[in-house]
Structure formats: structure tokens, C-alpha cells
Design a protein around this motif. Structure first.
Motif, short mmCIF file in Angstrom:
data_model
loop_
_atom_site.label_atom_id
_atom_site.label_comp_id
_atom_site.label_asym_id
_atom_site.label_seq_id
_atom_site.Cartn_x
_atom_site.Cartn_y
_atom_site.Cartn_z
N THR A 144 23.39 46.12 -51.17
CA THR A 144 24.23 45.77 -50.03
C THR A 144 25.49 45.07 -50.53
OG1 THR A 144 22.24 45.48 -48.68
CG2 THR A 144 24.28 44.53 -47.83
N HIS A 145 26.65 45.62 -50.19
CA HIS A 145 27.89 45.04 -50.70
C HIS A 145 29.05 45.37 -49.77
CE1 HIS A 145 27.92 49.18 -52.23
NE2 HIS A 145 29.24 49.08 -52.19
N GLY A 146 30.16 44.67 -49.99
CA GLY A 146 31.35 44.87 -49.16
C GLY A 146 31.33 43.95 -47.95
N TRP A 147 31.91 44.45 -46.86
CA TRP A 147 31.84 43.73 -45.58
C TRP A 147 30.50 44.10 -44.95
CZ3 TRP A 147 35.06 39.92 -44.57
CH2 TRP A 147 36.32 39.91 -45.17
N VAL A 148 29.53 43.20 -45.01
CA VAL A 148 28.13 43.57 -44.80
C VAL A 148 27.57 43.11 -43.46
CG1 VAL A 148 27.72 43.56 -47.28
CG2 VAL A 148 27.23 41.49 -45.95
N GLN A 151 25.60 45.77 -41.65
CA GLN A 151 24.40 46.12 -42.41
C GLN A 151 23.31 45.05 -42.24
OE1 GLN A 151 25.36 47.65 -46.53
NE2 GLN A 151 27.44 47.15 -45.87
N LEU A 152 23.73 43.79 -42.25
CA LEU A 152 22.74 42.72 -42.08
C LEU A 152 22.17 42.72 -40.68
CD1 LEU A 152 24.41 39.75 -44.00
CD2 LEU A 152 22.64 41.32 -44.80
N LEU A 153 23.00 42.96 -39.68
CA LEU A 153 22.50 43.04 -38.32
C LEU A 153 21.47 44.15 -38.17
CD1 LEU A 153 25.81 42.54 -36.30
CD2 LEU A 153 23.87 40.94 -36.38
N ALA A 154 21.64 45.22 -38.94
CA ALA A 154 20.72 46.36 -38.88
C ALA A 154 19.50 46.19 -39.78
CB ALA A 154 21.45 47.65 -39.24
#
Length: 322
Positions: A144-148, A151-154
Motif C-alpha cells: 500500500t503506497h501513495g495517497w492511500v 485504500q485504507l477505508l476499503a
């Protein structure tokens, strides 16, 4: 030392509570780093001052060592926040006293920061688990990288505090760790950090963790179910709504609750959480797997864990040097 003689100061925060032997090993792990500009902050909630545990150790490679004693221990989140308040570094790193670092962990994270865009505020690494004999059993590689934030919400995975280095300016913008959370406070903090900065993942497993050493908090399922889970939902539901991810967020949180329930043998709770996740996101296959495991009970879940561990065990698992 093989690293640079000078560089941005890195403040390393080590919370400790009545584990002198573990603290000694953690301090030696920091001292052995190939990066020299390190400030070690030991946040001591112990009954006996932890400073005595380090007496006689050769820690000359650490630029500064500070001890913060508390007369009123309030948990790991509060301890880390006291360390953050005392930190002078450009970057802040965390080391649980029962974890260890690869020799180049700090150096590689600082290099990643310096090679990254200015809006990168978090650099975290992979990790490897070892058994009591020091054999590597599992390697976890971060992706997991970048503006995440989305992704974290998911439900995208990240990693524990010992893998993380954070730019001090990002902490100032996002705020410190939320002490209302008895568990999952790391993930909640990462979510807030993700709103102000990008994340970079260093793939190497630069943090060494022992199997079975990290179940103390996660075993308290009641605090997860009754405090952290509803508080996480209430705190970040508006953020999820702003991305149109209400259902995806609800499903991911229910899956996290299901895993905590499975890990601690609360199979009825795991079934309820899995069904909640399925209702919110019926196309996610992982939720159905958790439901099946909860229905199978202890034997099925433990068998699944053994199989997963065997499949993920690296070829170099006979390495006995942690």
C-alpha cells in the motif's frame, strides 16, 4: 558504523512496561543501526525505572538518549504521544520493546524519504516473523503506497508501529495518536496521516517480530468490539461518505472485527461480523471465507492458519539469525 556520519535527526520512541530484558535488546537494536543521527526516547511506564536496565550497555553509537517516566501509566498510545512531544527529530520512528530492527532499517527509510516527493510523510517497511529458535516463519511485504486514504477505508493492510517512520511536520498537521482507542489506534492514526501526506513502502523485511509476542492487546476482544470498532466507525464514517465509500468502509471494518473474533476464539461474534460485512459488500470473497471459518469453529480456523503459514514460509526459513 557503515552509514553516514551526519544526517537528519531521527527520534526513536520505545515505550516500555516492566520488561527490562526486552528493553535492553531493543536499545541494542537501535545502537546497531548503520545510521548515526538517532535520538532514543524511552517512555517508561515500568514499576522500577527502566533506566537501570540499560546500565552497563555500550550505547555510544546513539547520539542522544532520554528517559520519560510516568507516575500514571495510561497505555501504549499515551506513551507514544509523550515520546512524540519530546522528539526533536526531522523524522519520528517507533520500536516496540519486543521487536528488533535490521541493521539498515533507519538508513533505508531516511534514504526513501530523501528520494521521495516533499509530500511523502510516512515510510514503512516489510516485516518478518521468527519462531523461538530464530527461524523465519513468515515474511510480509508492504504494497500500500501513495495517497492511500481510499485504500485504507476499503481495508488495505498496513503494518505495526515498529515498521513506521513519520515526518515530524506530518504529525503536526495530522495530530498525534488518538488515546481513546485501546486497540487499532495505529490504523486510525495512519488514516488521519493519509489525509495530509503520501506513504512510501520499503519492501525489505527490516523489522523482526517473534511469533506470539503481539497477542496481548488483540486478545482483549471485548475492547475491540465494544470500544475501538464503534468508535472507528463513528469517527471516520463522514470521511468515507465524502468518498462515496460508506458501504465499503463498513464492510472493511466488519471484516477487521471478524478477524479479531476468529483470532481470539469468539466464533459467534465472528459469524455476526462476517454477515455484517457480507451485507455491506456481498461481492467481497474474503467476507465469505471468514463466515465459513467462523462456522467451522476452532479446528477449521487453526487448520487454515497452519496452511496459510506453510504456504507463506520463505525458502530461507532455516536462517536462525534474527
Amino acid at each position: 558504523m557503515t552509514g553516514r556520519e551526519t544526517g537528519p535527526l531521527v527520534s526513536v520512541i520505545v515505550p516500555t512496561f516492566n520488561r527490562p530484558a526486552a528493553l535492553r535488546a531493543a536499545a541494542e537494536s537501535v545502537n546497531a543501526q548503520t545510521y548515526d543521527s538517532i535520538q532514543l526516547i524511552v517512555v517508561d511506564d515500568s514499576t522500577t525505572p527502566a533506566e537501570t536496565a540499560l546500565t552497563g550497555l555500550d550505547l555510544d553509537a546513539i547520539a542522544e538518549i532520554h528517559f520519560i517516566r510516568s507516575g500514571n501509566p495510561q497505555g501504549a498510545a499515551a506513551a507514544r504521544n509523550r515520546g512524540i512531544a519530546a522528539a526533536d527529530g526531522t523524522y519520528v520512528a517507533f520500536l516496540d520493546d519486543d521487536d528488533r530492527w535490521d541493521l539498515e532499517k533507519i538508513e533505508k527509510q531516511v534514504e526513501a524519504f530523501e528520494a521521495a516527493a516533499p509530500d511523502v510523510g510516512v515510510v514503512y517497511t516489510g516485516q518478518r516473523y521468527v519462531d523461538e529458535a530464530g527461524r523465519t516463519t513468515t515474511i510480509r511485504t508492504p504494497t500500500t503506497h501513495g495517497w492511500v486514504t481510499k485504500q485504507l477505508l476499503a481495508g488495505a493492510p498496513l503494518a505495526p508501529f515498529s515498521t513506521v517512520m513519520v515526518r515530524a511536520s506530518a504529525i503536526e498537521e495530522a495530530g498525534t495518536i488518538d488515546e481513546r482507542f485501546p486497540i487499532w489506534e495505529d490504523r486510525e492514526w495512519y488514516l488521519r496521516l493519509s489525509m495530509v501526506c503520501q506513504f512510501v513502502a520499503v519492501p525489505e523485511p527490516l523489522v523482526i517480530r517473534k511469533m506470539g509476542d503481539h497477542g496481548q492487546l488483540s486478545s482483549d476482544f471485548a475492547r475491540i468490539r465494544d470500544v475501538s470498532y464503534p468508535l472507528f466507525l463513528d469517527t471516520h464514517a463522514p470521511l468515507a461518505a465524502s468518498y462515496g465509500m460508506e458501504r465499503a468502509f463498513a464492510a472493511s471494518m466488519a471484516r477487521m472485527l471478524a478477524v479479531a473474533a476468529l483470532d481470539t476464539g469468539h466464533y459467534k461474534d465472528a459469524r455476526h461480523a462476517s454477515l455484517r460485512a457480507i451485507r455491506a459488500g456481498p461481492t467481497n470473497g474474503t467476507s465469505w471465507v471468514y463466515l465459513a471459518l467462523s462456522l467451522g469453529g476452532r479446528f477449521t480456523y487453526r487448520l487454515a492458519q497452519v496452511l496459510k503459514r506453510r504456504l507463506s514460509t520463505p525458502q530461507a526459513s532455516n536462517n536462525t539469525s534474527p
